[in-house]
Design a protein around this motif. Structure first.
Motif, PDB file in Angstrom:
ATOM      1  N   ARG A  25       0.816  -1.195   0.098  1.00 30.14           N
ATOM      2  CA  ARG A  25      -0.072   0.049   0.051  1.00 30.14           C
ATOM      3  C   ARG A  25       0.673   1.244  -0.115  1.00 30.14           C
ATOM      4  O   ARG A  25       1.940   1.312   0.634  1.00 30.14           O
ATOM      5  CB  ARG A  25      -1.058  -0.014   1.211  1.00 30.14           C
ATOM      6  CG  ARG A  25      -1.795  -1.019   1.284  1.00 30.14           C
ATOM      7  CD  ARG A  25      -3.097  -0.855   0.409  1.00 30.14           C
ATOM      8  NE  ARG A  25      -3.798  -2.030   0.252  1.00 30.14           N
ATOM      9  CZ  ARG A  25      -3.734  -2.583  -0.767  1.00 30.14           C
ATOM     10  NH1 ARG A  25      -2.966  -2.572  -1.740  1.00 30.14           N
ATOM     11  NH2 ARG A  25      -4.673  -3.866  -0.917  1.00 30.14           N
ATOM     12  N   GLY A  26       0.611   2.249  -0.828  1.00 32.69           N
ATOM     13  CA  GLY A  26       1.074   3.583  -0.597  1.00 32.69           C
ATOM     14  C   GLY A  26       2.318   3.441  -1.256  1.00 32.69           C
ATOM     15  O   GLY A  26       3.610   4.314  -0.962  1.00 32.69           O
ATOM     16  N   PHE A  27       2.843   2.449  -2.143  1.00 34.45           N
ATOM     17  CA  PHE A  27       4.178   2.482  -2.641  1.00 34.45           C
ATOM     18  C   PHE A  27       4.777   3.428  -3.462  1.00 34.45           C
ATOM     19  O   PHE A  27       5.838   4.118  -3.556  1.00 34.45           O
ATOM     20  CB  PHE A  27       4.431   1.325  -3.385  1.00 34.45           C
ATOM     21  CG  PHE A  27       5.783   0.885  -3.924  1.00 34.45           C
ATOM     22  CD1 PHE A  27       6.564   0.756  -3.341  1.00 34.45           C
ATOM     23  CD2 PHE A  27       6.055   1.164  -5.459  1.00 34.45           C
ATOM     24  CE1 PHE A  27       8.227   0.653  -3.659  1.00 34.45           C
ATOM     25  CE2 PHE A  27       7.285   0.939  -5.951  1.00 34.45           C
ATOM     26  CZ  PHE A  27       8.350   0.678  -5.070  1.00 34.45           C
ATOM     27  N   THR A  28       3.602   4.054  -4.512  1.00 34.11           N
ATOM     28  CA  THR A  28       4.268   5.163  -5.144  1.00 34.11           C
ATOM     29  C   THR A  28       4.617   6.337  -4.693  1.00 34.11           C
ATOM     30  O   THR A  28       5.584   7.056  -5.080  1.00 34.11           O
ATOM     31  CB  THR A  28       2.752   5.445  -6.399  1.00 34.11           C
ATOM     32  OG1 THR A  28       2.339   4.433  -6.897  1.00 34.11           O
ATOM     33  CG2 THR A  28       3.206   6.660  -7.193  1.00 34.11           C
ATOM     34  N   PRO A  29       3.873   7.163  -3.666  1.00 37.84           N
ATOM     35  CA  PRO A  29       4.345   8.147  -2.827  1.00 37.84           C
ATOM     36  C   PRO A  29       5.551   7.947  -2.165  1.00 37.84           C
ATOM     37  O   PRO A  29       6.411   8.610  -2.249  1.00 37.84           O
ATOM     38  CB  PRO A  29       3.581   8.523  -1.816  1.00 37.84           C
ATOM     39  CG  PRO A  29       2.070   7.669  -2.050  1.00 37.84           C
ATOM     40  CD  PRO A  29       2.581   6.635  -3.243  1.00 37.84           C
ATOM     41  N   LEU A  30       5.807   6.698  -1.640  1.00 35.67           N
ATOM     42  CA  LEU A  30       7.313   6.398  -1.160  1.00 35.67           C
ATOM     43  C   LEU A  30       8.452   6.316  -2.130  1.00 35.67           C
ATOM     44  O   LEU A  30       9.434   6.985  -1.881  1.00 35.67           O
ATOM     45  CB  LEU A  30       7.219   4.893  -0.618  1.00 35.67           C
ATOM     46  CG  LEU A  30       6.488   4.649   0.818  1.00 35.67           C
ATOM     47  CD1 LEU A  30       6.102   3.271   1.248  1.00 35.67           C
ATOM     48  CD2 LEU A  30       7.079   5.610   1.903  1.00 35.67           C
ATOM     49  N   LEU A  56       5.076  -0.039   6.809  1.00 38.64           N
ATOM     50  CA  LEU A  56       4.442  -0.488   5.476  1.00 38.64           C
ATOM     51  C   LEU A  56       2.942  -1.289   5.990  1.00 38.64           C
ATOM     52  O   LEU A  56       2.855  -1.786   6.792  1.00 38.64           O
ATOM     53  CB  LEU A  56       5.263  -1.582   4.793  1.00 38.64           C
ATOM     54  CG  LEU A  56       6.613  -1.086   4.592  1.00 38.64           C
ATOM     55  CD1 LEU A  56       7.649  -2.108   4.232  1.00 38.64           C
ATOM     56  CD2 LEU A  56       6.721   0.083   3.690  1.00 38.64           C
ATOM     57  N   GLU A  57       2.125  -1.343   4.905  1.00 37.54           N
ATOM     58  CA  GLU A  57       0.793  -1.828   4.929  1.00 37.54           C
ATOM     59  C   GLU A  57       0.879  -2.537   3.464  1.00 37.54           C
ATOM     60  O   GLU A  57       1.334  -2.070   2.388  1.00 37.54           O
ATOM     61  CB  GLU A  57      -0.347  -1.093   5.105  1.00 37.54           C
ATOM     62  CG  GLU A  57      -0.351  -0.381   6.647  1.00 37.54           C
ATOM     63  CD  GLU A  57      -0.697  -1.693   7.715  1.00 37.54           C
ATOM     64  OE1 GLU A  57      -1.043  -2.773   7.017  1.00 37.54           O
ATOM     65  OE2 GLU A  57      -0.415  -1.240   8.875  1.00 37.54           O
ATOM     66  N   CYS A  58      -0.016  -3.729   3.619  1.00 38.56           N
ATOM     67  CA  CYS A  58      -0.131  -4.401   2.308  1.00 38.56           C
ATOM     68  C   CYS A  58      -1.449  -5.293   2.520  1.00 38.56           C
ATOM     69  O   CYS A  58      -2.205  -5.247   3.360  1.00 38.56           O
ATOM     70  CB  CYS A  58       0.858  -5.523   2.258  1.00 38.56           C
ATOM     71  SG  CYS A  58       0.981  -6.893   3.221  1.00 38.56           S
TER      72      CYS A  58
END
Length: 459
Positions: A256-261, A346-348
């Protein structure tokens, strides 16, 4: 008396990664000396054995043992042998094989990357052979006194060794490896003993290199395509379009939220973050009998095949749910460590579906991918897309829920969460959440009514 100088030996030897040799037990006495038969003493006999029978032994430890015993049969007073073979492996730099007269088994030791910069390695004869390009070294230990050129020599002398020989062995392309041989006979190795060793090394190197290359092929395939898939490729299953229908529990997880990271983290930190995440997910999958098929960006596809005796998929479903629970526990621990250092957590989402897929070779004429395709693959990826909307970290399909034992006899509780529309499918898909794994910050999404399924727990 000072240390005797090393004598250069004309030699070549197998694939090793120069690593310190360990001290061990006192020598076992040689059998009563008998004259070696002329045929056994003839280098041609050992070379012939290597190229005919030696190349058929099942693995490298078996070859180490057979070769060393063959030397003793030829009259060589061998007490101890160490072979260090360098590997192309993501975690292992080298494998060491320790043989000792009187022992039943060859001891195998792995050395990780980084060994080559340790003091223990750099103060070992193998470092001279591998790093400094020496061809061979010999030390007549029974006529030497401290200080020892290398610590291992003093250790071996204290155990009764009288002579020590170390040889480099080159593989194709100049990859350097090392071997050492020690004797406990007064006087050590004779000129004939060393000539026999030297004559046999090219054939030994050829046989060893073939074994190492096969191991390398298996290692590379295991690393890049997985053990089951790698075994199929090595067995000859390489034609485009070939494959088999397989029933399995499919696993698909996405970060989750990988693009901003990815936008704000330095590349090295982003790669380390991804590696840690995949280690949690992939490590859990493999620990519970699954196989990773591929990484796609920040997503991972894996499967748990239905084995013989598991026609309903109960065991595969339980293994996949165990892996999901384990993976989240690993990631939670990793998150706690990251939070303590002020790093992003991290969340997935993890999706599981039981179905049939085609497992085989797909691709262009010159570039193939051994993977799975079919509606079941599409469905499991769509189910994962519901995780964030439903505030769940693990979602399972109705097929997975139905595979679990009914009546509360499963250790896993799957709660029905209704049927939800997913992209590309006309009908809504019923999904089930794994109890105890809901996301602490759910994103509610309206669901269509859906009933439970056998094995599902209460809502």
């Amino acid at each position: 008396m000072t240390a005797a100088p090393a004598e250069l030996l004309p030699a070549s030897a197998p694939d090793g990664a120069g690593v310190p040799e360990a001290a061990s037990a006192q020598p076992v006495p040689l059998p009563a000396p008998l004259p070696a038969p002329p045929a056994a003493r003839d280098p041609a006999a050992i070379i012939d054995w290597l190229l005919r029978e030696g190349r058929e032994v099942p693995d490298i430890p078996a070859l180490v043992d057979a070769f060393c015993r063959r030397l003793i049969d030829a009259g060589v007073p061998l007490w101890r042998g160490v072979w260090a073979l360098q590997l192309l492996h993501p975690q292992i730099r080298s494998m060491l094989y320790y043989w000792r007269r009187g022992r039943q088994a060859v001891e195998t030791v792995t050395r990780p990357h980084g060994t080559e910069v340790t003091e223990a390695y750099l103060t070992n004869p193998f470092a001279a052979l591998i790093e400094d390009q020496a061809e061979g070294l010999r030390y007549r230990l029974e006529v030497m006194e401290p200080p020892w050129p290398y610590p291992i020599l003093g250790e071996l002398r204290a155990q009764g060794a009288t002579d020590y020989v170390a040889m480099a062995l080159l593989f194709t392309g100049g990859r350097r490896n090392a071997m050492s041989f020690a004797s406990d006979r007064p006087g050590g190795f004779s000129t004939g003993d060393l000539a026999l060793l030297d004559a046999a090394l090219p054939a030994l190197g050829a046989v060893l290199e073939a074994m190492v290359l096969r191991r390398l092929a298996a290692t590379v395939l295991d690393t890049y395509v997985g053990h089951r898939t790698g075994a199929r490729i090595l067995s000859g299953d390489i034609r485009r379009g070939t494959g088999a229908n397989v029933r399995a529990v499919l696993w698909y997880c996405d970060l989750r939220g990988f693009t901003p990271l990815a936008d704000r983290l330095p590349r090295e930190e982003l790669i380390a973050l991804l590696n840690g995440y995949f280690e949690s997910m992939g490590g859990a999958v493999e620990a519970h009998g699954g196989e990773i098929l591929k990484f796609v960006g920040d997503a991972m596809l894996a499967l748990f095949p239905l084995e013989d005796g598991d026609s309903d998929g109960a065991r595969a479903a339980a293994a996949a749910l165990d892996a999901a629970t384990d993976a989240l526990a690993r990631m939670d621990q990793q998150n706690a460590e990251r939070a303590a250092w002020g790093q992003p957590v991290l969340e997935c989402g993890i999706a599981l579906h039981l179905g049939e897929v085609m497992y085989g070779n797909i691709g262009s004429a010159t570039r193939l991918d051994f993977t799975i395709i079919g509606p079941a693959v599409n469905l499991v990826t769509r189910i994962e897309g519901l995780c964030e909307r439903l505030g769940q970290r693990v979602l399972a399909s109705a097929a997975v829920a139905a595979a679990l034992p009914p009546g509360g006899r499963s250790r896993h509780v799957l709660a029905p969460l209704g049927a939800h529309p997913v992209k590309g499918l006309r009908d809504p898909v019923a999904v089930f959440g794994l109890a105890g794994t809901a996301h602490p910050h759910p994103h509610p999404h309206p669901a269509l009514p859906a009933g439970g399924a056998p094995g599902a727990g209460p809502p």
